[in-house]
Every structure is written in C-alpha cells, then in structure tokens.
Motif scaffolding. Structure first.
Motif, PDB file in Angstrom:
ATOM      1  N   MET A   1       0.825  -1.210   0.000  1.00 51.39           N
ATOM      2  CA  MET A   1       0.000   0.000   0.000  1.00 51.39           C
ATOM      3  C   MET A   1       0.857   1.257   0.000  1.00 51.39           C
ATOM      4  O   MET A   1       0.534   2.245  -0.666  1.00 51.39           O
ATOM      5  N   LEU A   2       1.966   1.236   0.739  1.00 46.42           N
ATOM      6  CA  LEU A   2       2.869   2.388   0.756  1.00 46.42           C
ATOM      7  C   LEU A   2       3.480   2.611  -0.621  1.00 46.42           C
ATOM      8  O   LEU A   2       3.516   3.749  -1.119  1.00 46.42           O
ATOM      9  N   LEU A   3       3.937   1.557  -1.265  1.00 50.78           N
ATOM     10  CA  LEU A   3       4.547   1.688  -2.581  1.00 50.78           C
ATOM     11  C   LEU A   3       3.537   2.131  -3.630  1.00 50.78           C
ATOM     12  O   LEU A   3       3.865   2.935  -4.508  1.00 50.78           O
ATOM     13  N   ILE A   4       2.321   1.648  -3.540  1.00 46.66           N
ATOM     14  CA  ILE A   4       1.282   2.102  -4.475  1.00 46.66           C
ATOM     15  C   ILE A   4       1.040   3.592  -4.300  1.00 46.66           C
ATOM     16  O   ILE A   4       0.951   4.339  -5.277  1.00 46.66           O
ATOM     17  N   GLY A   5       0.965   4.049  -3.048  1.00 51.52           N
ATOM     18  CA  GLY A   5       0.779   5.477  -2.801  1.00 51.52           C
ATOM     19  C   GLY A   5       1.934   6.308  -3.332  1.00 51.52           C
ATOM     20  O   GLY A   5       1.731   7.355  -3.964  1.00 51.52           O
ATOM     21  N   GLU A   6       3.162   5.863  -3.097  1.00 50.82           N
ATOM     22  CA  GLU A   6       4.327   6.592  -3.594  1.00 50.82           C
ATOM     23  C   GLU A   6       4.360   6.625  -5.114  1.00 50.82           C
ATOM     24  O   GLU A   6       4.654   7.664  -5.714  1.00 50.82           O
ATOM     25  N   ILE A   7       4.064   5.517  -5.742  1.00 56.56           N
ATOM     26  CA  ILE A   7       4.095   5.466  -7.204  1.00 56.56           C
ATOM     27  C   ILE A   7       3.011   6.351  -7.796  1.00 56.56           C
ATOM     28  O   ILE A   7       3.240   7.063  -8.781  1.00 56.56           O
ATOM     29  N   LEU A   8       1.829   6.345  -7.195  1.00 57.36           N
ATOM     30  CA  LEU A   8       0.750   7.194  -7.713  1.00 57.36           C
ATOM     31  C   LEU A   8       1.090   8.675  -7.598  1.00 57.36           C
ATOM     32  O   LEU A   8       0.760   9.461  -8.488  1.00 57.36           O
ATOM     33  N   ILE A   9       1.754   9.062  -6.520  1.00 58.20           N
ATOM     34  CA  ILE A   9       2.127  10.471  -6.357  1.00 58.20           C
ATOM     35  C   ILE A   9       3.312  10.817  -7.261  1.00 58.20           C
ATOM     36  O   ILE A   9       3.324  11.868  -7.910  1.00 58.20           O
ATOM     37  N   CYS A  10       4.312   9.950  -7.341  1.00 55.49           N
ATOM     38  CA  CYS A  10       5.501  10.207  -8.171  1.00 55.49           C
ATOM     39  C   CYS A  10       5.212  10.069  -9.659  1.00 55.49           C
ATOM     40  O   CYS A  10       6.028  10.483 -10.487  1.00 55.49           O
ATOM     41  N   HIS A  11       4.087   9.499 -10.016  1.00 58.67           N
ATOM     42  CA  HIS A  11       3.745   9.289 -11.423  1.00 58.67           C
ATOM     43  C   HIS A  11       3.755  10.604 -12.210  1.00 58.67           C
ATOM     44  O   HIS A  11       4.025  10.610 -13.402  1.00 58.67           O
ATOM     45  N   ARG A  12       3.496  11.706 -11.532  1.00 59.70           N
ATOM     46  CA  ARG A  12       3.474  13.009 -12.197  1.00 59.70           C
ATOM     47  C   ARG A  12       4.873  13.574 -12.421  1.00 59.70           C
ATOM     48  O   ARG A  12       5.029  14.518 -13.183  1.00 59.70           O
ATOM     49  N   PHE A  13       5.871  13.038 -11.747  1.00 62.67           N
ATOM     50  CA  PHE A  13       7.250  13.485 -11.952  1.00 62.67           C
ATOM     51  C   PHE A  13       7.741  12.978 -13.303  1.00 62.67           C
ATOM     52  O   PHE A  13       7.167  12.078 -13.897  1.00 62.67           O
ATOM     53  N   GLY A  14       8.848  13.539 -13.752  1.00 60.22           N
ATOM     54  CA  GLY A  14       9.478  12.999 -14.948  1.00 60.22           C
ATOM     55  C   GLY A  14      10.020  11.611 -14.657  1.00 60.22           C
ATOM     56  O   GLY A  14      10.361  11.285 -13.524  1.00 60.22           O
ATOM     57  N   LYS A  15      10.093  10.820 -15.678  1.00 58.95           N
ATOM     58  CA  LYS A  15      10.560   9.438 -15.492  1.00 58.95           C
ATOM     59  C   LYS A  15      11.960   9.298 -16.073  1.00 58.95           C
ATOM     60  O   LYS A  15      12.261   9.820 -17.127  1.00 58.95           O
ATOM     61  N   LYS A  16      12.806   8.562 -15.368  1.00 56.22           N
ATOM     62  CA  LYS A  16      14.149   8.275 -15.852  1.00 56.22           C
ATOM     63  C   LYS A  16      14.095   7.114 -16.836  1.00 56.22           C
ATOM     64  O   LYS A  16      13.080   6.426 -16.958  1.00 56.22           O
ATOM     65  N   ASP A  17      15.197   6.911 -17.544  1.00 61.46           N
ATOM     66  CA  ASP A  17      15.274   5.787 -18.481  1.00 61.46           C
ATOM     67  C   ASP A  17      15.082   4.468 -17.738  1.00 61.46           C
ATOM     68  O   ASP A  17      15.605   4.280 -16.641  1.00 61.46           O
ATOM     69  N   HIS A  18      14.327   3.573 -18.345  1.00 63.49           N
ATOM     70  CA  HIS A  18      14.051   2.242 -17.784  1.00 63.49           C
ATOM     71  C   HIS A  18      13.474   2.352 -16.368  1.00 63.49           C
ATOM     72  O   HIS A  18      13.831   1.595 -15.478  1.00 63.49           O
ATOM     73  N   HIS A  19      12.560   3.286 -16.189  1.00 61.64           N
ATOM     74  CA  HIS A  19      12.037   3.544 -14.840  1.00 61.64           C
ATOM     75  C   HIS A  19      11.241   2.364 -14.277  1.00 61.64           C
ATOM     76  O   HIS A  19      11.256   2.144 -13.075  1.00 61.64           O
ATOM     77  N   ILE A  20      10.583   1.594 -15.108  1.00 61.42           N
ATOM     78  CA  ILE A  20       9.826   0.441 -14.602  1.00 61.42           C
ATOM     79  C   ILE A  20      10.773  -0.597 -14.007  1.00 61.42           C
ATOM     80  O   ILE A  20      10.536  -1.102 -12.899  1.00 61.42           O
ATOM     81  N   LEU A  21      11.846  -0.898 -14.720  1.00 62.02           N
ATOM     82  CA  LEU A  21      12.824  -1.860 -14.217  1.00 62.02           C
ATOM     83  C   LEU A  21      13.485  -1.354 -12.934  1.00 62.02           C
ATOM     84  O   LEU A  21      13.623  -2.104 -11.954  1.00 62.02           O
ATOM     85  N   LYS A  22      13.854  -0.088 -12.899  1.00 63.65           N
ATOM     86  CA  LYS A  22      14.471   0.492 -11.704  1.00 63.65           C
ATOM     87  C   LYS A  22      13.492   0.498 -10.535  1.00 63.65           C
ATOM     88  O   LYS A  22      13.875   0.259  -9.392  1.00 63.65           O
TER      89      LYS A  22
END
Length: 115
Positions: free
Chosen positions: A15-36
């Motif tokens: 639940m914590l990671l889902i919350g962080e990902i949903l909030i950070c989703h608006r930030f720019g993404k680095k290369d290969h961000h899903i794998l990282k």
C-alpha cells in the motif's frame, strides 16, 4: 503459510509503494524507470516479509519492533523513487510522507469495514 499470513506481512509495503508510485507518477521518469522501480521495491518487500522472523524471539519489545519495521520499510522504499523518477530530495520526502498518510488512512478504513 496461508494467504492471510502473507497479506499481514506485505500489506503495509504494498500500500505504501502504491501510494508513492501514484504520487511520483506526475514526476518525470528516468530511463528504464519500470525496471528500476521493480528493483527498488524488492528490498522493502523482503524486509517486510522477514521482519517478524528476525525479531520473533523478543516479545517484550513487540510494539517497538513493529514500529521500527514501518520506519525501515519506509526508508527502503525511498531509493526506489530516486532511481525511477526525476525530482529532488524534498519532493521525494513530501511524496513519502503523503503516501504514508494515505496508506494509514486506507488501512484504518479497511480495518473499520473488515471488523
């Protein structure tokens, strides 16, 4: 191990990671961000899963062990956001705190409904 035991061990970091990902989703993404991101969340899940096994022998300090688990999992999830998204330290700190609050509200709401 049944489903509810696994759920009790992993519900907080998921639940914590889902919350962080949903909030950070608006930030720019680095290369290969899903794998990282996937590589970054593994430590938080592993720590959360094995924490009770490591400290099960000490019943006297149970509440402190549980509280320290939440802090350690929170700190383990932090590098995942650094690796996957573009932002500064204060943005990540705000994201982590907001995700922690959202997780707590979601968990308490679930507890009210589940009981």
């Amino acid at each position: 191990m049944d489903f509810w035991m696994l759920y009790d061990r992993l519900n907080f970091p998921i639940m914590l990671l889902i919350g962080e990902i949903l909030i950070c989703h608006r930030f720019g993404k680095k290369d290969h961000h899903i794998l990282k991101l996937l590589l970054g969340i593994v430590p938080a899940l592993v720590v959360s899963y094995f924490w009770e096994d490591l400290f099960a022998w000490d019943e006297q300090w149970g509440i402190f062990i549980q509280a320290s688990k939440f802090l350690v999992v929170f700190l383990c999830s932090f590098p995942a956001m650094f690796m996957a998204f573009k932002g500064d330290f204060w943005s990540y700190l705000f994201t982590g705190i907001m995700a922690y609050c959202a997780q707590h509200i979601a968990y308490q709401s679930h507890t009210i409904v589940h009981v």
